[in-house]
Design a protein around this motif. Sequence first.
Motif, PDB file in Angstrom:
ATOM      1  N   GLU A 190     -11.286   0.614  -3.875  1.00 50.20           N
ATOM      2  CA  GLU A 190      -9.435   0.447  -4.025  1.00 50.20           C
ATOM      3  C   GLU A 190      -8.868   1.396  -4.690  1.00 50.20           C
ATOM      4  O   GLU A 190      -8.624   1.207  -5.994  1.00 50.20           O
TER       5      GLU A 190
ATOM      6  N   GLN B 239      -9.888  -6.621   6.662  1.00 51.04           N
ATOM      7  CA  GLN B 239      -8.773  -6.445   6.025  1.00 51.04           C
ATOM      8  C   GLN B 239     -10.553  -7.180   4.563  1.00 51.04           C
ATOM      9  O   GLN B 239     -10.345  -6.283   3.551  1.00 51.04           O
TER      10      GLN B 239
ATOM     11  N   ILE C 237     -14.171   0.356   1.408  1.00 55.85           N
ATOM     12  CA  ILE C 237     -13.691   0.393   0.944  1.00 55.85           C
ATOM     13  C   ILE C 237     -12.858   0.852  -0.481  1.00 55.85           C
ATOM     14  O   ILE C 237     -12.657   0.200  -1.016  1.00 55.85           O
TER      15      ILE C 237
ATOM     16  N   TYR D 290      -6.429   3.262   6.707  1.00 53.53           N
ATOM     17  CA  TYR D 290      -5.340   2.183   7.714  1.00 53.53           C
ATOM     18  C   TYR D 290      -4.937   3.559   8.160  1.00 53.53           C
ATOM     19  O   TYR D 290      -4.675   3.253   9.288  1.00 53.53           O
TER      20      TYR D 290
ATOM     21  N   PRO E 298      -2.933  -1.320  -4.020  1.00 54.43           N
ATOM     22  CA  PRO E 298      -4.300  -0.760  -2.844  1.00 54.43           C
ATOM     23  C   PRO E 298      -4.854  -1.670  -2.762  1.00 54.43           C
ATOM     24  O   PRO E 298      -5.907  -1.564  -2.117  1.00 54.43           O
TER      25      PRO E 298
ATOM     26  N   LEU F  80       1.250  -1.048  -0.283  1.00 54.72           N
ATOM     27  CA  LEU F  80       0.529  -0.127  -0.099  1.00 54.72           C
ATOM     28  C   LEU F  80       0.184   1.293   0.249  1.00 54.72           C
ATOM     29  O   LEU F  80       0.898   2.181  -1.151  1.00 54.72           O
TER      30      LEU F  80
ATOM     31  N   ILE G  97     -12.362  -3.702   4.747  1.00 55.50           N
ATOM     32  CA  ILE G  97     -11.733  -2.066   3.821  1.00 55.50           C
ATOM     33  C   ILE G  97     -11.699  -3.075   2.745  1.00 55.50           C
ATOM     34  O   ILE G  97     -12.471  -2.236   2.399  1.00 55.50           O
ATOM     35  N   ALA G  98     -11.930  -4.055   2.317  1.00 58.51           N
ATOM     36  CA  ALA G  98     -12.243  -4.636   1.106  1.00 58.51           C
ATOM     37  C   ALA G  98     -13.154  -4.288   0.441  1.00 58.51           C
ATOM     38  O   ALA G  98     -13.283  -3.714  -0.753  1.00 58.51           O
TER      39      ALA G  98
ATOM     40  N   ALA H  45      -6.023  -3.880   1.088  1.00 54.06           N
ATOM     41  CA  ALA H  45      -7.093  -3.384   2.097  1.00 54.06           C
ATOM     42  C   ALA H  45      -6.144  -4.093   3.258  1.00 54.06           C
ATOM     43  O   ALA H  45      -6.293  -5.004   3.965  1.00 54.06           O
TER      44      ALA H  45
ATOM     45  N   ARG I 216      -7.290   3.774   0.926  1.00 47.78           N
ATOM     46  CA  ARG I 216      -7.103   2.985   1.651  1.00 47.78           C
ATOM     47  C   ARG I 216      -5.861   3.132   2.601  1.00 47.78           C
ATOM     48  O   ARG I 216      -5.149   2.297   3.747  1.00 47.78           O
TER      49      ARG I 216
END
Length: 148
Positions: free
Chosen positions: A103, A94, A101, A112, A62, A56, A97-98, A64, A108
């Motif tokens: 991509e 994870q 959020i 974080y 990008p 990342l 987030i995937a 997660a 991302r």
Amino acid sequence: MVPELRAMRLKEIAARVQNEFGGDLRAGLFGPISKVRRTLKTFPNIADPGADRMLLFGGIAPVAAVPSNCPHVLVRIRRGREPENYAATYREAQQAIAAEIPETFDARTRAYLLLKRHGQELCKLAKPKCEQCPIRASCAFSAGKGRP
């Protein structure tokens, strides 16, 4: 950590990058993300969280990424008590987030950093400060789901 051991590991890593990648690790990080992640994890003390962070913040993919010291934060917000198993908690965070959020590197990276700060300042593993949390009204953990 022992400074001498850290210095020795750094020298070993530098020599390996020089020998295996011609001094340019980034040039060796190509192909499917699973392959790149495997390559990164061959280095000392690099597991999934470290590899994801490198992907990342290195601008490679990008992914997660989840802060390694607080994967519990997002799991607590969404469903309350986190699993006892670190790997399961990390994967669940994870996946969240995937799913939620976009991509992109910006989105991302922001996720974080926000999760990391929230975990360090408020949603601490041992003594969370729920009463100070700005999202407590929508937090499953704060609502008592799975709280000790």
